[in-house]
Enzyme design. Structure first.
Site, PDB file in Angstrom:
ATOM      1  N   PHE A  13       0.853  -1.177   0.000  1.00 60.53           N
ATOM      2  CA  PHE A  13       0.000   0.000   0.000  1.00 60.53           C
ATOM      3  C   PHE A  13       0.894   1.233   0.000  1.00 60.53           C
ATOM      4  O   PHE A  13       2.114   1.129   0.033  1.00 60.53           O
ATOM      5  CB  PHE A  13      -0.916   0.007   1.233  1.00 60.53           C
ATOM      6  CG  PHE A  13      -1.804  -1.206   1.347  1.00 60.53           C
ATOM      7  CD1 PHE A  13      -2.807  -1.432   0.419  1.00 60.53           C
ATOM      8  CD2 PHE A  13      -1.630  -2.125   2.370  1.00 60.53           C
ATOM      9  CE1 PHE A  13      -3.626  -2.557   0.520  1.00 60.53           C
ATOM     10  CE2 PHE A  13      -2.448  -3.243   2.491  1.00 60.53           C
ATOM     11  CZ  PHE A  13      -3.446  -3.457   1.554  1.00 60.53           C
ATOM     12  N   GLY A  40     -13.101   9.475   3.299  1.00 60.35           N
ATOM     13  CA  GLY A  40     -12.373  10.502   4.030  1.00 60.35           C
ATOM     14  C   GLY A  40     -10.895  10.218   4.165  1.00 60.35           C
ATOM     15  O   GLY A  40     -10.106  11.135   4.428  1.00 60.35           O
ATOM     16  N   GLU A  65     -10.992 -14.845  -8.079  1.00 61.15           N
ATOM     17  CA  GLU A  65     -10.937 -14.942  -6.626  1.00 61.15           C
ATOM     18  C   GLU A  65     -11.843 -16.046  -6.097  1.00 61.15           C
ATOM     19  O   GLU A  65     -11.526 -16.689  -5.085  1.00 61.15           O
ATOM     20  CB  GLU A  65     -11.316 -13.596  -5.991  1.00 61.15           C
ATOM     21  CG  GLU A  65     -10.293 -12.493  -6.200  1.00 61.15           C
ATOM     22  CD  GLU A  65      -9.014 -12.716  -5.403  1.00 61.15           C
ATOM     23  OE1 GLU A  65      -9.011 -13.596  -4.505  1.00 61.15           O
ATOM     24  OE2 GLU A  65      -8.019 -12.026  -5.678  1.00 61.15           O
ATOM     25  N   ALA A 111     -13.237 -11.913  -1.792  1.00 64.95           N
ATOM     26  CA  ALA A 111     -12.751 -10.577  -2.152  1.00 64.95           C
ATOM     27  C   ALA A 111     -11.318 -10.643  -2.662  1.00 64.95           C
ATOM     28  O   ALA A 111     -10.575 -11.583  -2.366  1.00 64.95           O
ATOM     29  CB  ALA A 111     -12.836  -9.640  -0.951  1.00 64.95           C
ATOM     30  N   ARG A 132      -3.784  17.303   3.283  1.00 61.37           N
ATOM     31  CA  ARG A 132      -4.630  16.113   3.379  1.00 61.37           C
ATOM     32  C   ARG A 132      -3.793  14.891   3.023  1.00 61.37           C
ATOM     33  O   ARG A 132      -2.870  14.971   2.212  1.00 61.37           O
ATOM     34  CB  ARG A 132      -5.839  16.210   2.436  1.00 61.37           C
ATOM     35  CG  ARG A 132      -6.851  17.278   2.826  1.00 61.37           C
ATOM     36  CD  ARG A 132      -7.581  16.891   4.098  1.00 61.37           C
ATOM     37  NE  ARG A 132      -8.608  17.854   4.461  1.00 61.37           N
ATOM     38  CZ  ARG A 132      -8.417  18.868   5.306  1.00 61.37           C
ATOM     39  NH1 ARG A 132      -7.206  19.068   5.829  1.00 61.37           N
ATOM     40  NH2 ARG A 132      -9.411  19.680   5.609  1.00 61.37           N
ATOM     41  N   SER A 152     -14.571   4.219   2.533  1.00 60.68           N
ATOM     42  CA  SER A 152     -14.160   5.214   3.529  1.00 60.68           C
ATOM     43  C   SER A 152     -13.468   6.370   2.819  1.00 60.68           C
ATOM     44  O   SER A 152     -12.239   6.521   2.872  1.00 60.68           O
ATOM     45  CB  SER A 152     -13.218   4.569   4.559  1.00 60.68           C
ATOM     46  OG  SER A 152     -12.911   5.478   5.592  1.00 60.68           O
ATOM     47  N   GLU A 209       0.772 -16.642  -1.035  1.00 60.02           N
ATOM     48  CA  GLU A 209       0.346 -15.389  -0.397  1.00 60.02           C
ATOM     49  C   GLU A 209      -0.065 -15.609   1.051  1.00 60.02           C
ATOM     50  O   GLU A 209      -0.678 -14.731   1.670  1.00 60.02           O
ATOM     51  CB  GLU A 209      -0.819 -14.778  -1.192  1.00 60.02           C
ATOM     52  CG  GLU A 209      -0.432 -14.407  -2.622  1.00 60.02           C
ATOM     53  CD  GLU A 209      -1.602 -13.875  -3.431  1.00 60.02           C
ATOM     54  OE1 GLU A 209      -2.670 -13.628  -2.839  1.00 60.02           O
ATOM     55  OE2 GLU A 209      -1.441 -13.688  -4.647  1.00 60.02           O
ATOM     56  N   GLU A 215      -9.440   3.293  -1.710  1.00 62.88           N
ATOM     57  CA  GLU A 215     -10.020   2.016  -2.121  1.00 62.88           C
ATOM     58  C   GLU A 215     -11.420   2.198  -2.702  1.00 62.88           C
ATOM     59  O   GLU A 215     -12.255   2.914  -2.145  1.00 62.88           O
ATOM     60  CB  GLU A 215     -10.083   1.059  -0.935  1.00 62.88           C
ATOM     61  CG  GLU A 215     -10.590  -0.330  -1.314  1.00 62.88           C
ATOM     62  CD  GLU A 215     -10.617  -1.280  -0.138  1.00 62.88           C
ATOM     63  OE1 GLU A 215     -10.232  -2.441  -0.322  1.00 62.88           O
ATOM     64  OE2 GLU A 215     -11.002  -0.852   0.963  1.00 62.88           O
ATOM     65  N   GLU A 246     -10.246 -18.608  -3.539  1.00 61.97           N
ATOM     66  CA  GLU A 246     -10.649 -18.554  -2.134  1.00 61.97           C
ATOM     67  C   GLU A 246     -11.688 -19.597  -1.746  1.00 61.97           C
ATOM     68  O   GLU A 246     -11.847 -19.895  -0.558  1.00 61.97           O
ATOM     69  CB  GLU A 246     -11.187 -17.155  -1.790  1.00 61.97           C
ATOM     70  CG  GLU A 246     -10.136 -16.061  -1.877  1.00 61.97           C
ATOM     71  CD  GLU A 246     -10.584 -14.767  -1.226  1.00 61.97           C
ATOM     72  OE1 GLU A 246     -11.738 -14.708  -0.735  1.00 61.97           O
ATOM     73  OE2 GLU A 246      -9.786 -13.813  -1.204  1.00 61.97           O
TER      74      GLU A 246
END
Length: 368
Positions: free
Chosen positions: A189, A296, A273, A257, A211, A294, A324, A300, A277
């Protein structure tokens, strides 16, 4: 200074402009005794020796030391080597330097500019924007180790530019002026900080404010649903977010996911996936919503689906990609049991809550 021979992606004017920070004046040139190779999905370019081969490219004969430094930075960041060859151009040819993958490398298809422009150019340019924003700040070897996640983020930015949601109530795209941009952390990330101002609702520009955003890839969630048996399949795994928050039980019940890889559509990702999974082959994919969970603080963006799927007894198991370190357990639950988990608070993540509530609304229609 020797001439610079640019072939493959590096002769693409928009990409070269991002790398150099300016437009460049190029002239046609040819490298004899070579064959160009499109090596992999990112669009890496390789040169192989081939007695009868010819590679069409461009010559840059007025490169400044700063131009060469920027090109060398970009090349090392994405894994290209720097070496010499002979070129032929209007100035008479001679020795030149070039950047390409160093042999040996796995051969791909013969270089085809039309294929690269259609399939890889936009991603290459957008990835270069992030790479070159760190020129002079981060050693290129550090970027080379994380070029994969950078490409995933670049693909997310391209998707954001292409998929504009309606603006019937909210204002349309407004002016945002960036004074400076920093990336204090980046790995799988990234964190980005901006000093920026924006157009206020009264028409004036805001003062410059700082920000920050946690930058991650676009992702998909998909909930397999069997309308005949009226059951769903949930997956369970340990999650770093709840663990880092201090949750005593970081194992989460979720929909299947995963992040969307470069070159994938959200639908392709959902099907891949599901196999990784849960060992499932999905039927029809029904869009639930596409949203920022999210906004703010996070970039994502999630595409959530319900997938009509045959879910007989015994289909749930333990799956995951071993490389992984995934350890994912499936749970086959009746719809009412799944909704009871929503009511009890055991389901704690937004995509699954949203999807189950959507399914609650649409369930009668799907079962009929």
């Amino acid at each position: 200074m020797a001439a610079l021979f640019l072939a493959g992606p590096l002769r693409h004017a928009p990409l070269l402009a991002v790398i150099l920070g300016k437009a460049a004046t190029l002239s046609p040139a040819t490298a004899a005794g070579r064959s160009g190779q499109l090596v992999d999905a990112p669009g890496h370019f390789g040169l192989l020796r081939k007695a009868s081969g010819r590679v069409e490219g461009s010559a840059l004969r007025d490169a400044t030391p700063e131009d060469m430094a920027r090109l060398a930075f970009y090349a090392k960041a994405i894994g290209l080597g720097r070496y010499k060859l002979s070129l032929i151009d209007a100035a008479g040819g001679g020795q030149a330097e070039t950047f390409a993958l160093r042999p040996p490398f796995a051969k791909g298809q013969v270089w085809d500019e039309a294929v690269w422009l259609a399939d890889h150019a936009a991603l290459a340019v957008e990835t270069a924007v992030e790479v070159m924003a760190l020129y002079g700040q981060t050693p290129p070897a550090c970027l080379s180790a994380r070029i994969g996640p950078m490409m995933v983020r670049a693909a997310s930015r391209l998707r954001a530019q292409a998929d504009q949601a309606p603006a019937a109530v909210r204002r349309g795209p407004g002016q945002v002026t960036v004074q400076s941009r920093r990336q204090p952390y980046a790995n799988f990330f990234a964190v980005e900080e901006y000093d920026l101002s924006f157009r206020r609702f009264d028409g004036a520009m805001s003062p410059v404010i700082t920000r920050a955003a946690f930058v991650s890839a676009d992702a998909v969630t998909v909930l397999p649903y069997d309308p005949q048996r009226d059951r769903v399949l949930l997956v369970e795994q340990m999650r770093a977010g709840p663990f880092s928050r201090g949750d005593a039980n970081p194992w989460q019940l979720e929909a299947i996911a995963g992040r969307i890889d470069p070159g994938e559509t959200p639908e392709d990702c959902a099907r891949r996936e599901a196999v990784e999974e849960a060992g499932l082959s999905l039927g029809a994919l029904l869009p639930v919503a596409a949203y920022y969970p999210s906004p703010g603080a996070k970039t994502e963006f999630i595409y959530s689906y319900v997938a009509l799927t045959d879910l007989p007894d015994g289909v749930a198991g333990v799956f995951g990609v071993e490389g992984e370190a995934e350890d994912i357990r499936g749970h086959l639950l009746g719809f009412d049991q799944a909704m009871a988990l929503v009511g009890s608070g055991e389901v704690q993540n937004a995509p699954l809550l949203l999807t189950l509530l959507w399914l609650q609304r649409e369930r009668t229609r799907l079962r009929s």
